[in-house]
Design a protein around this motif. Structure first.
Motif, mmCIF file in Angstrom:
data_model
loop_
_atom_site.group_PDB
_atom_site.id
_atom_site.type_symbol
_atom_site.label_atom_id
_atom_site.label_comp_id
_atom_site.label_asym_id
_atom_site.label_seq_id
_atom_site.Cartn_x
_atom_site.Cartn_y
_atom_site.Cartn_z
ATOM 1 N N SER A 289 55.321 -7.650 30.111
ATOM 2 C CA SER A 289 54.294 -8.070 29.148
ATOM 3 C C SER A 289 53.758 -9.355 28.644
ATOM 4 O O SER A 289 54.664 -10.380 28.663
ATOM 5 C CB SER A 289 55.038 -7.620 27.786
ATOM 6 O OG SER A 289 54.163 -7.491 26.324
ATOM 7 N N PHE A 290 52.341 -9.471 28.674
ATOM 8 C CA PHE A 290 52.040 -10.092 28.215
ATOM 9 C C PHE A 290 51.320 -11.118 26.776
ATOM 10 O O PHE A 290 51.379 -10.602 26.053
ATOM 11 C CB PHE A 290 50.242 -10.140 29.960
ATOM 12 C CG PHE A 290 50.129 -9.827 30.099
ATOM 13 C CD1 PHE A 290 50.387 -11.248 31.632
ATOM 14 C CD2 PHE A 290 50.195 -8.708 31.123
ATOM 15 C CE1 PHE A 290 50.640 -10.611 33.171
ATOM 16 C CE2 PHE A 290 50.724 -8.890 32.410
ATOM 17 C CZ PHE A 290 50.679 -9.997 33.387
ATOM 18 N N TYR B 126 55.911 -11.445 29.734
ATOM 19 C CA TYR B 126 58.046 -11.676 29.373
ATOM 20 C C TYR B 126 58.632 -10.352 30.539
ATOM 21 O O TYR B 126 57.892 -9.247 30.042
ATOM 22 C CB TYR B 126 57.557 -11.461 28.399
ATOM 23 C CG TYR B 126 59.654 -11.007 27.529
ATOM 24 C CD1 TYR B 126 60.286 -11.729 28.023
ATOM 25 C CD2 TYR B 126 59.872 -9.983 27.302
ATOM 26 C CE1 TYR B 126 61.843 -11.574 27.371
ATOM 27 C CE2 TYR B 126 61.441 -9.760 26.850
ATOM 28 C CZ TYR B 126 61.798 -10.907 26.704
ATOM 29 O OH TYR B 126 63.592 -9.972 26.492
ATOM 30 N N GLU B 127 59.009 -10.559 31.190
ATOM 31 C CA GLU B 127 59.822 -9.505 31.904
ATOM 32 C C GLU B 127 60.445 -8.563 31.268
ATOM 33 O O GLU B 127 61.969 -9.143 30.995
ATOM 34 C CB GLU B 127 59.848 -9.872 33.615
ATOM 35 C CG GLU B 127 60.540 -8.864 34.118
ATOM 36 C CD GLU B 127 61.085 -7.980 34.165
ATOM 37 O OE1 GLU B 127 61.442 -6.522 34.038
ATOM 38 O OE2 GLU B 127 62.477 -8.382 34.525
ATOM 39 N N THR B 128 60.606 -7.822 29.687
ATOM 40 C CA THR B 128 61.301 -7.165 29.719
ATOM 41 C C THR B 128 62.819 -6.903 30.193
ATOM 42 O O THR B 128 63.927 -6.402 28.700
ATOM 43 C CB THR B 128 60.926 -5.725 29.033
ATOM 44 O OG1 THR B 128 60.526 -4.803 29.577
ATOM 45 C CG2 THR B 128 59.247 -6.459 28.473
ATOM 46 N N CYS B 129 62.818 -6.291 31.693
ATOM 47 C CA CYS B 129 64.438 -5.882 32.317
ATOM 48 C C CYS B 129 64.975 -7.002 31.945
ATOM 49 O O CYS B 129 65.760 -6.543 31.402
ATOM 50 C CB CYS B 129 63.940 -4.763 33.353
ATOM 51 S SG CYS B 129 65.586 -4.242 34.144
ATOM 52 N N GLU B 130 64.921 -7.773 32.691
ATOM 53 C CA GLU B 130 65.610 -9.435 32.933
ATOM 54 C C GLU B 130 65.615 -9.821 31.856
ATOM 55 O O GLU B 130 66.648 -11.061 31.819
ATOM 56 C CB GLU B 130 65.379 -9.557 34.344
ATOM 57 C CG GLU B 130 65.666 -8.186 35.420
ATOM 58 C CD GLU B 130 65.673 -8.728 36.347
ATOM 59 O OE1 GLU B 130 66.606 -9.865 37.200
ATOM 60 O OE2 GLU B 130 64.978 -8.572 38.087
ATOM 61 N N THR C 109 50.238 -4.449 28.841
ATOM 62 C CA THR C 109 51.737 -4.150 29.799
ATOM 63 C C THR C 109 51.279 -4.053 31.182
ATOM 64 O O THR C 109 50.900 -3.696 31.518
ATOM 65 C CB THR C 109 52.900 -3.834 29.092
ATOM 66 O OG1 THR C 109 51.909 -2.073 29.492
ATOM 67 C CG2 THR C 109 53.533 -3.307 28.019
ATOM 68 N N LEU C 110 52.223 -4.317 32.148
ATOM 69 C CA LEU C 110 51.944 -4.445 33.936
ATOM 70 C C LEU C 110 53.408 -3.691 34.138
ATOM 71 O O LEU C 110 54.075 -3.887 34.582
ATOM 72 C CB LEU C 110 51.645 -5.113 34.246
ATOM 73 C CG LEU C 110 51.695 -5.414 35.949
ATOM 74 C CD1 LEU C 110 50.112 -4.239 36.223
ATOM 75 C CD2 LEU C 110 51.226 -6.064 36.314
#
Length: 401
Positions: A147-148, A163-167, A138-139
């Motif tokens: 999340s890669f 995967y961008e976890t917020c949006e 994760t970054l």
């Protein structure tokens, strides 16, 4: 589906900074792209700023200008490299010169490729500022977290998605991409050129795509940001469904594709007759393709789209006509499978194309093709279609329909 013009808003925090290529005639030196090509890049603005991928080497200045305009005086903290193919990585050096404090985020294999691309001096220069990530790494950017997802051989071995976890946005690398510039309206929509792109470029790697789709099934995906083509912001389930069919070598559309070669027109006449017979038998869709005159990769696309394939070839030098051999080899090298195949041959004195075509598929079955069945009925023409040939076509159509 959003057309990704520069400065397009993917969301309030995520902006498109990619470019459109209208000068290109052949993508990867072989795929005709009459609507041009898009090289996509995105910026995530948060406490930390991440630029998602580079672009083709002809567009470095335009790309950096797009980034600068979106950042309003801020500088990026990260350059995330999902894929090292040169249409997405060529401007990494230019980016580092412009933003020497930025950290490069990529897979371990991608950094090895960078050394090969850009040399030892570049590799040594970025060594203190490289962050190798892998599956489930994760970054943290602030509100946004990447999340890669390791996606080896989709379609290169170093590929990552994130995967961008917020949006809930999937940055999908080359997956879900299509041919065509984003500022050119495609009258056929997404599916046609996405299918041609998939089977032309990714099609061999169905099992690897299936593995990534299983990971994606656990995610709540609201948008897909690919490296080519528009941002997908609606009907996500439909895009995933199509990729599931394509990567499992499933039948997308019931019907028959007839691919043919014809020197003096007699084989073409036979194909037209067979198509009429198939339609009369109730076949839901019949598509014909002159292999010598139509786009090869559109023909490949249709061979994978439909469940039945008829190959009609003139005999040439005791074997199969060259463009037919090329077509079959395109299919077998992409692990063509789960289809029924029939043969029509023509020859002036000794028709031999059917045997030659079957032998090419036999080689394919040894190399990775599977679940192919072959029609028992065969049409063998000597120069011009005869009444006997019409009867053979009737028997063949009954078997296929």
């Amino acid at each position: 589906m959003l057309n990704a013009n520069s400065s397009m808003t993917v969301s309030d925090s995520i902006r498109y900074v990619g470019v459109n290529d209208h000068a290109i005639d052949l993508f990867e030196g072989q795929f005709h792209v009459p609507l041009g090509m898009a090289y996509n890049s995105y910026v995530i603005r948060d406490d930390k700023i991440a630029v998602m991928d580079s672009v083709d080497g002809h567009f470095g200045d335009e790309w950096l200008s797009n980034i600068k305009k979106e950042l309003g005086g801020r500088e990026p903290d990260y350059l995330v490299v999902h894929h090292m193919e040169m249409d997405h990585s060529a401007c990494i050096q230019q980016f580092i010169r412009a933003y020497p404090k930025a950290v490069i985020v990529a897979s371990k294999m991608a950094f090895t490729m960078m050394k090969s691309y850009f040399g030892d001096e570049f590799a040594a220069a970025i060594a203190p500022r490289q962050l190798a990530v892998g599956d489930a790494s994760t970054l943290e950017l602030g509100t946004h977290t990447l999340s890669f997802i390791a996606a080896p051989n989709v379609h290169w071995p170093e590929v990552l998605m994130s995967y961008e976890t917020c949006e809930k946005i999937l940055f999908s690398a080359d997956a879900f991409g299509k041919f065509g510039a984003n500022d050119k309206e495609d009258p056929e929509g997404w599916t046609c050129e996405a299918r041609r792109y998939y089977f032309g470029i990714v099609g061999k790697f169905g099992p690897q795509v299936q593995a990534v789709l299983k990971k994606a099934a656990r995610l709540d995906i609201q948008k897909i940001c690919p490296l080519h083509g528009p941002v997908l912001d609606a009907d996500i389930a439909e895009y995933l469904r199509l990729y599931g069919i394509w990567s499992d070598y499933g039948v997308e559309s019931e019907g028959v594709m007839i691919a043919y070669t014809s020197v003096y027109g007699n084989t073409k006449k036979a194909v037209e007759k067979l198509a009429d017979i198939l339609k009369a038998q109730g076949c839901p869709k019949v598509v014909t393709a002159d292999l010598a005159r139509e786009d090869m990769y559109e023909n490949v696309e249709n061979a994978f789209r439909y469940g039945t394939l008829v190959l009609a070839s003139t005999t040439y030098n005791g074997g199969v006509f060259p463009v037919m051999q090329e077509f079959i080899e395109h299919l077998t090298e992409r692990n063509y499978q789960k289809r029924k195949i029939a043969f029509v041959e023509n020859g002036s004195w000794a028709p031999a194309a059917a045997k030659a075509m079957r032998s090419l598929f036999d080689k394919g079955l040894e190399a990775g093709c599977k679940d192919l069945s072959f029609a028992e009925a065969r049409v063998s023409i000597k120069i011009a279609m005869s009444e006997k040939n019409v009867q053979e076509m009737e028997r063949l159509s009954q078997e296929l329909c």
